[in-house]
Design an enzyme around this catalytic site. Structure first.
Site, PDB file in Angstrom:
ATOM      1  N   ARG A 112      -8.096 -12.692  -2.088  1.00  0.00           N
ATOM      2  CA  ARG A 112      -6.818 -12.453  -1.429  1.00  0.00           C
ATOM      3  C   ARG A 112      -6.649 -13.421  -0.267  1.00  0.00           C
ATOM      4  O   ARG A 112      -7.609 -14.002   0.221  1.00  0.00           O
ATOM      5  CB  ARG A 112      -6.714 -11.010  -0.952  1.00  0.00           C
ATOM      6  CG  ARG A 112      -7.717 -10.617   0.103  1.00  0.00           C
ATOM      7  CD  ARG A 112      -7.775  -9.112   0.289  1.00  0.00           C
ATOM      8  NE  ARG A 112      -6.546  -8.560   0.822  1.00  0.00           N
ATOM      9  CZ  ARG A 112      -5.768  -7.677   0.173  1.00  0.00           C
ATOM     10  NH1 ARG A 112      -6.085  -7.276  -1.026  1.00  0.00           N
ATOM     11  NH2 ARG A 112      -4.702  -7.200   0.733  1.00  0.00           N
ATOM     12  N   LYS A 139      -0.144  -3.626   4.443  1.00  0.00           N
ATOM     13  CA  LYS A 139       1.140  -2.940   4.603  1.00  0.00           C
ATOM     14  C   LYS A 139       1.006  -1.752   5.546  1.00  0.00           C
ATOM     15  O   LYS A 139       1.942  -1.429   6.265  1.00  0.00           O
ATOM     16  CB  LYS A 139       1.645  -2.475   3.230  1.00  0.00           C
ATOM     17  CG  LYS A 139       2.264  -3.605   2.433  1.00  0.00           C
ATOM     18  CD  LYS A 139       2.918  -3.113   1.169  1.00  0.00           C
ATOM     19  CE  LYS A 139       1.907  -2.950   0.066  1.00  0.00           C
ATOM     20  NZ  LYS A 139       2.504  -2.752  -1.257  1.00  0.00           N
ATOM     21  N   GLU A 169       3.333  -2.159  -5.214  1.00  0.00           N
ATOM     22  CA  GLU A 169       3.677  -0.764  -4.973  1.00  0.00           C
ATOM     23  C   GLU A 169       4.826  -0.759  -3.959  1.00  0.00           C
ATOM     24  O   GLU A 169       4.707  -1.388  -2.905  1.00  0.00           O
ATOM     25  CB  GLU A 169       2.477   0.001  -4.408  1.00  0.00           C
ATOM     26  CG  GLU A 169       2.793   1.472  -4.306  1.00  0.00           C
ATOM     27  CD  GLU A 169       1.707   2.310  -3.625  1.00  0.00           C
ATOM     28  OE1 GLU A 169       0.614   1.795  -3.371  1.00  0.00           O
ATOM     29  OE2 GLU A 169       2.019   3.488  -3.352  1.00  0.00           O
TER      30      GLU A 169
HETATM   31  P1  ATP Z   1      -1.876  -4.510   1.187  1.00  0.00           P
HETATM   32  O1  ATP Z   1      -3.334  -4.348   0.884  1.00  0.00           O
HETATM   33  O2  ATP Z   1      -1.555  -5.711   1.997  1.00  0.00           O
HETATM   34  O3  ATP Z   1      -1.252  -3.284   1.735  1.00  0.00           O
HETATM   35  P2  ATP Z   1      -1.502  -4.063  -1.549  1.00  0.00           P
HETATM   36  O4  ATP Z   1      -2.548  -4.760  -2.296  1.00  0.00           O
HETATM   37  O5  ATP Z   1      -1.684  -2.611  -1.342  1.00  0.00           O
HETATM   38  O6  ATP Z   1      -1.219  -4.805  -0.193  1.00  0.00           O
HETATM   39  P3  ATP Z   1       0.333  -4.110  -3.694  1.00  0.00           P
HETATM   40  O7  ATP Z   1       1.742  -3.743  -3.663  1.00  0.00           O
HETATM   41  O8  ATP Z   1      -0.603  -3.220  -4.404  1.00  0.00           O
HETATM   42  O9  ATP Z   1      -0.105  -4.277  -2.177  1.00  0.00           O
HETATM   43  O10 ATP Z   1       0.139  -5.605  -4.165  1.00  0.00           O
HETATM   44  C1  ATP Z   1       0.811  -6.191  -5.249  1.00  0.00           C
HETATM   45  C2  ATP Z   1       0.038  -7.380  -5.700  1.00  0.00           C
HETATM   46  O11 ATP Z   1      -0.111  -8.308  -4.633  1.00  0.00           O
HETATM   47  C3  ATP Z   1      -1.352  -7.002  -6.138  1.00  0.00           C
HETATM   48  O12 ATP Z   1      -1.576  -7.604  -7.398  1.00  0.00           O
HETATM   49  C4  ATP Z   1      -2.246  -7.556  -5.100  1.00  0.00           C
HETATM   50  O13 ATP Z   1      -3.440  -7.991  -5.673  1.00  0.00           O
HETATM   51  C5  ATP Z   1      -1.446  -8.720  -4.520  1.00  0.00           C
HETATM   52  N1  ATP Z   1      -1.802  -8.927  -3.125  1.00  0.00           N
HETATM   53  C6  ATP Z   1      -1.708  -8.042  -2.118  1.00  0.00           C
HETATM   54  N2  ATP Z   1      -2.169  -8.563  -0.971  1.00  0.00           N
HETATM   55  C7  ATP Z   1      -2.569  -9.826  -1.249  1.00  0.00           C
HETATM   56  C8  ATP Z   1      -3.154 -10.893  -0.483  1.00  0.00           C
HETATM   57  N3  ATP Z   1      -3.416 -10.753   0.809  1.00  0.00           N
HETATM   58  N4  ATP Z   1      -3.427 -12.045  -1.124  1.00  0.00           N
HETATM   59  C9  ATP Z   1      -3.155 -12.197  -2.428  1.00  0.00           C
HETATM   60  N5  ATP Z   1      -2.617 -11.245  -3.193  1.00  0.00           N
HETATM   61  C10 ATP Z   1      -2.328 -10.069  -2.635  1.00  0.00           C
HETATM   62 MG    MG Z   2      -2.522  -1.901  -3.455  1.00  0.00          MG
END
Ligand code: ATP
Ligand code: MG
Length: 561
Positions: free
Chosen positions: A260, A270, A35
């Site tokens: 994760r 984020k 996102e």
């Molecule tokens: P955050 O929770 O850190 O704000 P998010 O999951 O909201 O991150 P996205 O932009 O939705 O961020 O993530 C894009 C991809 O990255 C998703 O498929 C998510 O599963 C993966 N991702 C995000 N954080 C991690 C992590 N800590 N380890 C592995 N994969 C991750």
């Molecule tokens: Mg997300």
């Protein structure tokens, strides 16, 4: 740690089995779906290496798809940074760059399709009422009074939602799931909400926006993703995603969840990173202390080190926390192989070599990289006045200090044996101003002329030829292993930021080879660690080096010789 190249992780095993069984006609299509509401972090790097890695290894493709369904939080700046970061990590999506916003019309039509078969309805409850009626893990939810609206009324209201006839929060479109389902996600989840907000790509075309849970699975389906790999928190969303594609009768991607990445001494979400940026606790998303890809790059990390890290941590189904030291170790291993060695003195102490000829400058040979003989040697100037590290001298040394002290001899790296004869102090403050020393001409190259031994070798820089520079030394942003653990109710995680996380050293003296140091090139400052020019300061014409990572024995901690 051994590299596990030969055994497949469980995700790759699933892909390999699917291929062996002829599933998906032999296609392997993965995607990385960020996102654009922030910069990517090292957790995303794990997901990027997994998704793009699988595509590479199994002759498939990996799409880059922006899940841009929330215009109020998203921005073109984030899109640009994500594109840069994925490329920098070494991956390429070719022409497979997509945006969920490209599917808004299709998603709308899918929603109409669900309304027509009585599987979605317009609901007038407020967000609070919906939450309240949702029930809990142990208690069933209550059905919305608007659940019984006719198909015709729902179609009409949904179209009017799209046309902008209602205010934000007045109406939503909900799936008609099961309010008694043990899975809360199945209890009539919201599919669309009204947002009178301009979208960075679709402008003002839409005032209703799909929820993530509605957009995500259908986007995967539209792109014919074979393996939709996501983190564990989406495991209990999977029944909902399955339900949607089954109701619609469209292509069904297989979702696979993995754990994760969590890292010690830092925050990764984020939202938290944004808070650090907005409150100016750090310099920006690319501050070298935050675990964003751009921060790591600015600090001097290499894509190779990050990919190696992703491979070493592997992929599992159970949440765990990785020590940040492993990430640093991966960088050290990489830079040890290729960083050129140079000498720099961070906290200079002037040394005058009394028996060295006045005005003479000689060029000594120094090895560029002992790990790589093809890197060759370079000339380093030596003269009567040099700088050494303040830490490398003690007037009254304790027993375990083996470096320079009055009457004691050490080796100057690549140069000569050097003996301290006297100490000059500032009469007012008593601070040490300079040392007077003698050198032994017969020890040229640092070799003992007569078998006598010295217990330490120290680095130095010739004063007349030295260039000036600044250096930033980083410590962990949080001293706590988990900065979010046991936070008091009124305690803000920001209050836990380590005040010593950044140290600026001015007036450093560096060997002349660093005059044309380039951004993106790492150097080992002998005995001090790996350093690289800070790109932001470099753009302002400033010679500021960031310490990317210490050598194994951190110089600040190691007081021994
Ligand atoms: P955050 O929770 O850190 O704000 P998010 O999951 O909201 O991150 P996205 O932009 O939705 O961020 O993530 C894009 C991809 O990255 C998703 O498929 C998510 O599963 C993966 N991702 C995000 N954080 C991690 C992590 N800590 N380890 C592995 N994969 C991750
Ligand atoms: Mg997300």
């Amino acid at each position: 740690m051994e590299e596990k190249k030969h055994s497949l992780d469980f995700v790759r095993q699933i892909v390999a089995d699917d291929l062996a069984n002829g599933k998906n006609d032999g296609r392997v299509v993965t995607r990385f779906p960020p996102e654009p509401n922030g910069y990517l972090h090292i957790g995303h790097a794990k997901s990027i290496c997994l998704n793009f890695g699988i595509a590479q290894e199994f002759n498939g493709v990996c799409h880059l798809r922006f899940d841009d369904t929330n215009p109020t939080k998203e921005d073109q700046e984030y899109i640009d940074s994500i594109i840069q970061d994925v490329h920098w990590l070494g991956f390429d999506w070719k022409d497979k760059l997509f945006y969920a916003s490209d599917y808004f019309e299709q998603l709308y039509q899918y929603a109409v399709q669900l309304i027509k078969v009585g599987k979605a309805y317009v609901c007038d409850l407020s967000a609070d009422e919906i939450r309240h009626n949702r029930g809990t893990l142990t208690q069933a939810g209550n059905e919305s009074p608007y659940r019984k609206r006719s198909v015709e009324e729902n179609l009409d209201l949904f179209e009017r939602m799209r046309k902008g006839e209602f205010k934000e929060g007045e109406k939503v479109l909900r799936a008609k799931g099961d309010m008694t389902s043990p899975n809360v996600n199945m209890r009539d989840p919201v599919m669309y909400r009204i947002l009178h907000a301009e979208h960075h790509r679709t402008g003002n075309k839409w005032c209703i926006y799909p929820m993530y849970d509605w957009a995500h699975g259908q986007s995967d389906s539209i792109e014919k993703i074979t393996h939709s790999i996501c983190t564990l928190e989406f495991e209990n969303h999977r029944p909902l995603y399955d339900w949607f594609v089954e109701q619609l009768g469209i292509y069904h991607p297989q979702q696979i969840e993995f754990a994760r990445l969590n890292l010690t001494h830092t925050v990764m979400s984020k939202r938290k990173l944004l808070e650090l940026v907005e409150k100016k606790i750090v310099e920006g998303w690319d501050d070298p202390r935050v675990p964003t890809i751009s921060g790591l790059r600015r600090r001097g990390f290499t894509p190779e080190a990050i990919r190696d890290f992703a491979q070493r941590i592997g992929v599992a189904k159970v949440d765990n926390v990785i020590e940040v030291e492993l990430l640093e170790h991966c960088l050290r291993e990489d830079l040890n192989k290729r960083a050129l060695r140079v000498m720099a003195v961070l906290n200079p102490l002037k040394v005058i070599i009394d028996n060295y000829p006045d005005g003479q400058v000689e060029e000594l040979d120094a090895v560029n990289n002992p790990e790589d003989s093809s890197a060759g040697t370079r000339k380093v100037p030596f003269s009567k006045e040099i700088y050494i590290e303040q830490d490398d001298f003690m007037e009254n040394p304790p027993k375990d200090f083996f470096r320079l002290a009055p009457g004691r001899e050490v080796r100057l790296r690549y140069a000569y044996f050097l003996k301290c004869e006297s100490v000059v102090k500032d009469p007012a403050t008593g601070d040490i101003k300079e040392l007077h020393c003698t050198y032994d001409l017969a020890s040229k190259g640092g070799n003992s002329p007569d078998g006598r031994k010295v217990k330490a070798t120290i680095h130095w820089v010739s004063a007349g030829q030295a260039i000036d520079g600044e250096v930033r030394i980083f410590e962990q942003l949080f001293e706590q292993l988990d900065p979010l653990k046991d936070l008091g109710v009124n305690e803000d995680f920001i209050s836990r930021v380590n005040p010593k996380s950044l140290t600026l050293l001015k007036g450093c003296k560096m060997e002349p080879a660093l005059a044309d140091a380039k951004v993106g090139v790492s150097y080992q400052f002998e005995r001090l660690g790996y350093f690289s020019l800070d790109p932001v300061f470099a753009a302002q014409g400033k010679k500021m080096f960031n310490r990317s990572v210490s050598l194994k024995a951190a110089w600040v901690k190691d007081k021994k010789g």
